[in-house]
Every structure is written in C-alpha cells, then in structure tokens.
Design an enzyme around this catalytic site. Sequence first.
Site, mmCIF file in Angstrom:
data_model
loop_
_atom_site.group_PDB
_atom_site.id
_atom_site.type_symbol
_atom_site.label_atom_id
_atom_site.label_comp_id
_atom_site.label_asym_id
_atom_site.label_seq_id
_atom_site.Cartn_x
_atom_site.Cartn_y
_atom_site.Cartn_z
ATOM 1 C CE1 TYR A 1 77.803 -15.200 60.460
ATOM 2 C CE2 TYR A 1 78.735 -17.320 59.856
ATOM 3 C CZ TYR A 1 78.223 -16.102 59.490
ATOM 4 O OH TYR A 1 78.122 -15.771 58.163
ATOM 5 C CB VAL B 1 69.211 -4.315 59.288
ATOM 6 C CG1 VAL B 1 69.531 -3.954 57.836
ATOM 7 C CG2 VAL B 1 70.424 -4.937 59.976
#
Length: 300
Positions: free
Chosen positions: A136, A40
């Site tokens: 994150y 991706v």
Amino acid sequence: MSFGLALLVPGGHGQLGRDLVLHAPSDAYVSAPGSADLDVRQAGAVIEAVSELATRARDEGRKPVVINAAAYTAVDMAEKDQDAAFAVNADAPRVLAAVCSSRGVPLVHVSTDYVFPGDASKPYAADDAVGPQSIYGVTKLAGERAVLGSGARAWVVRTAWMYGAHGNNFVKTIARLAAERDELTVVDDQRGSPTWSGDLARGLVALAERIATGHAPTRHILHATGGGETTWFGFARAIFEELDLDPERVKPCGTKDFPRLAPRPAYSVLSDAEWRSAGLPPLAPWREALTKADVPSWAR
C-alpha cells in the site's frame, strides 16, 4: 469566499470525498463522482471528467481545481492484490496528473503516512526520507512521484489515521466491538494522529482556494493531520469516553499480539510545519476534533 471555484473530486463518495462536498463553498461548482460514475482506472473517463471541468470553468469564469480523494485503501488486501492497488494508487494519479497538466488544471493529491518507514522518534517533516514498508505504501509513494513529476501544478497532501461519518474506519469498528464485547484489546505501540475527515476537508478546500487565487504554497508536499498524537489504544479509550462507556474496558497489547498481512508503521506522526508556514489553517487537536465529530450520532 469561494473565488469562483470549480472542483472535481474523484472518490467523491468516500468518507473524505463526501466531506469535501459538504465543506466546499456554497457558491462553488462541485462534481464529486464515486467510482461507479468515474472509474479512475479508465483513462478515457478521466480525460473526459477533467476536460469537462476545464470547459465549465472557462465558460463560467471559475477557477478549476481537482482534489483527488480516490484511493485503494485496503492495506492488507494490497499485499495480495498488488495490481489493483497499483492501478488505483499509482497509475490512475499518473493519468489524472497528465490530463491536468495538458488542460492547465491544478491538482491536489491526497496521500498517506505509509510512505514513511515508521521508525522515527519525532514527527516526519514533508521532506524527510521515505521508505514504505507495505505494498500500500509503495503504491501511494509511486502515485506521489507520478503526480509531482507530471508537469502539472500539483500538490501532495499526506494525512494519517483518518476517520469520518461515512465509510468504514477505526471509530466505527471500536463502536461496533464495544456493543459486542465486554472487553477490547487494542495495540498500544503504534503512534499517530487521528484525523477527522471534516477537518481535513476544510483544510483541503482552503488549499484549493489559495491555489485558485494565486497564493499557492511554494512547497508541493504538505502534511495535514489532527494535532498531537496518541496510540490506537489511547484512541480507542477516547472513543469509549465519547460513547459514555467505561474506557477501562479497553486493554493495551503489542503489535506482535495482532499480526497482520501488511506491516503497520510504529510511528506515523506527521509534522504540519510546512502546512502552517503556507498560511493554511491547522487542523484541530485530535482529542478536541473527536468530541466535535459527535461520534454517538453516527458511529453506532
């Protein structure tokens, strides 16, 4: 009923991706490439994959939907390897959403409880203020905003504490440690809702079907987790019970006893009010789902 679905699932070899394939309607077309087949981070590959989906759907009279299950989930590693985390969690969804917008393909993007600060005392609603405390979480929030600001018909589904039969997760870690140690110490001051990936996959497929048939939710951020809440300590004891082991072997401790590179939210419970109001099937209560998951068959 599939309504002639054509699904593209980036991240199709992960624990959620595999369950999305398993729970997709039997007559749906499903492409679920892993990272080796669809990186991706490569814009050209993403453009090609979405274009192929759109073309197949047009030629076969199907309704295309992308469910993005690709993510960089190594929470601690993200603190040190920020570029990699941003590439997968923020930049890749931005490109994916832009292509979906240009090809008229709806997008469902999976996100996380880590976008919240974790200091709440009641379940987070979908429109509550965000405030990620880790890299994150920052990257996942950036991905959400890129998707929702892309112009695509897009929905963000946040989940939490996910585990499944495929890939690494808390359940497998506890099962392994149970075989290695007489006693385990597990954090008891972080609260969340364990989520069986099979239940989440069923919910995401139901969402895709509603989108495909013109009954899409008006809310574009939704929460889907197992019902109820517990701590990691409570979750670990439940896993022991499912493995027919003595839960008294699991002892509680505090977050301070297990310092980690990335901060963990103390409170990760998400409200599914918007999910329910959209007419989507609520996920099973977490303890019931854990039994249904048949842990002994795959976790050891």
